[in-house]
Design a protein around this motif. Structure first.
Motif, short mmCIF file in Angstrom:
data_model
loop_
_atom_site.label_atom_id
_atom_site.label_comp_id
_atom_site.label_asym_id
_atom_site.label_seq_id
_atom_site.Cartn_x
_atom_site.Cartn_y
_atom_site.Cartn_z
N ILE A 6 0.74 -1.38 -0.21
CA ILE A 6 -0.78 0.47 -0.27
C ILE A 6 0.95 1.40 -0.23
CG2 ILE A 6 -2.01 -1.12 1.32
CD1 ILE A 6 -1.06 0.64 3.82
N ARG A 12 -1.48 8.29 -3.71
CA ARG A 12 -1.49 7.18 -2.87
C ARG A 12 -1.95 6.23 -4.30
NH1 ARG A 12 -5.74 7.48 -0.30
NH2 ARG A 12 -7.65 6.27 -0.67
N GLU A 13 -2.90 6.28 -5.17
CA GLU A 13 -3.77 5.94 -6.33
C GLU A 13 -2.34 5.78 -7.94
OE1 GLU A 13 -7.32 5.21 -7.58
OE2 GLU A 13 -7.73 6.48 -6.22
N GLU A 37 -8.37 -3.16 -5.91
CA GLU A 37 -9.35 -2.34 -5.56
C GLU A 37 -10.65 -2.35 -5.54
OE1 GLU A 37 -10.14 -2.21 -10.91
OE2 GLU A 37 -8.38 -0.94 -10.86
N ARG A 38 -10.81 -1.18 -5.29
CA ARG A 38 -13.09 -2.15 -4.32
C ARG A 38 -13.78 -0.54 -5.22
NH1 ARG A 38 -13.11 4.07 -1.27
NH2 ARG A 38 -10.69 4.69 -0.67
N VAL A 48 -11.49 2.33 -6.83
CA VAL A 48 -10.22 3.10 -6.93
C VAL A 48 -9.13 1.79 -5.75
CG1 VAL A 48 -9.32 4.13 -4.30
CG2 VAL A 48 -12.10 4.39 -5.19
N ASP A 50 -6.43 0.85 -4.01
CA ASP A 50 -6.16 0.14 -2.88
C ASP A 50 -4.66 0.10 -2.46
OD1 ASP A 50 -8.19 1.37 -1.19
OD2 ASP A 50 -9.52 -0.05 -1.13
N ALA A 51 -4.65 -1.23 -3.50
CA ALA A 51 -2.88 -2.15 -3.11
C ALA A 51 -2.50 -2.52 -3.88
CB ALA A 51 -3.67 -2.83 -1.74
#
Length: 134
Positions: A6, A12-13, A37-38, A48, A50-51
């Motif tokens: 992350i 961050r994205e 993604e979420r 989005v 996320d990781a």
């Protein structure tokens, strides 16, 4: 063994997309790096990121991941903070400010430390009864 990566901060994205592309350029990691993604928040356009999930199988992938992660951090400007979470929930945190100023020897040591941590985790996952001596 899968590790989760992350990024923290406002960008961050963008950082995760950049890191995903960087790692995917490595032959050893090709096909092993995926975005997590979420669903999109109401009123936004799309999911989005996320990781990243990185599947580290053979030892070459562990070394390629450690080397790629540190090399990518060295190219970053500003405040970039990355957290790598291992299957046992332990984690490793790195940031660009600490990595960018490393000389060659210190850089090699940082890569070796990350690879060693991942390799030990991978070996422990392969043999749950194997324990590290104190």
């Amino acid at each position: 063994m899968d590790v989760s990566v992350i990024a923290e901060g406002a960008d961050r994205e963008d950082h995760l997309r950049s890191l995903r592309d960087w790692l995917a350029d490595s032959q050893e990691l090709r096909g092993r790096v995926a975005g997590v993604e979420r669903p999109p928040v109401a009123g936004t356009l799309g999911p989005v990121l996320d990781a990243l999930s990185v599947a580290l199988g053979p030892a070459g992938a562990v070394s390629a991941f450690a080397t790629g992660l540190i090399a990518w951090l060295r190219t970053r400007r500003g405040d970039v903070h990355i957290k790598v979470t291992l299957p046992d929930s332990s984690s490793l945190e790195l940031d660009a400010k600490r990595v960018s100023g490393l000389d060659t020897l210190a850089l090699q040591q940082q890569v070796a430390e990350v690879a060693d941590l991942l390799s030990r985790q991978q070996e422990g996952a392969a043999d749950p009864e194997q324990r590290e001596l104190p």
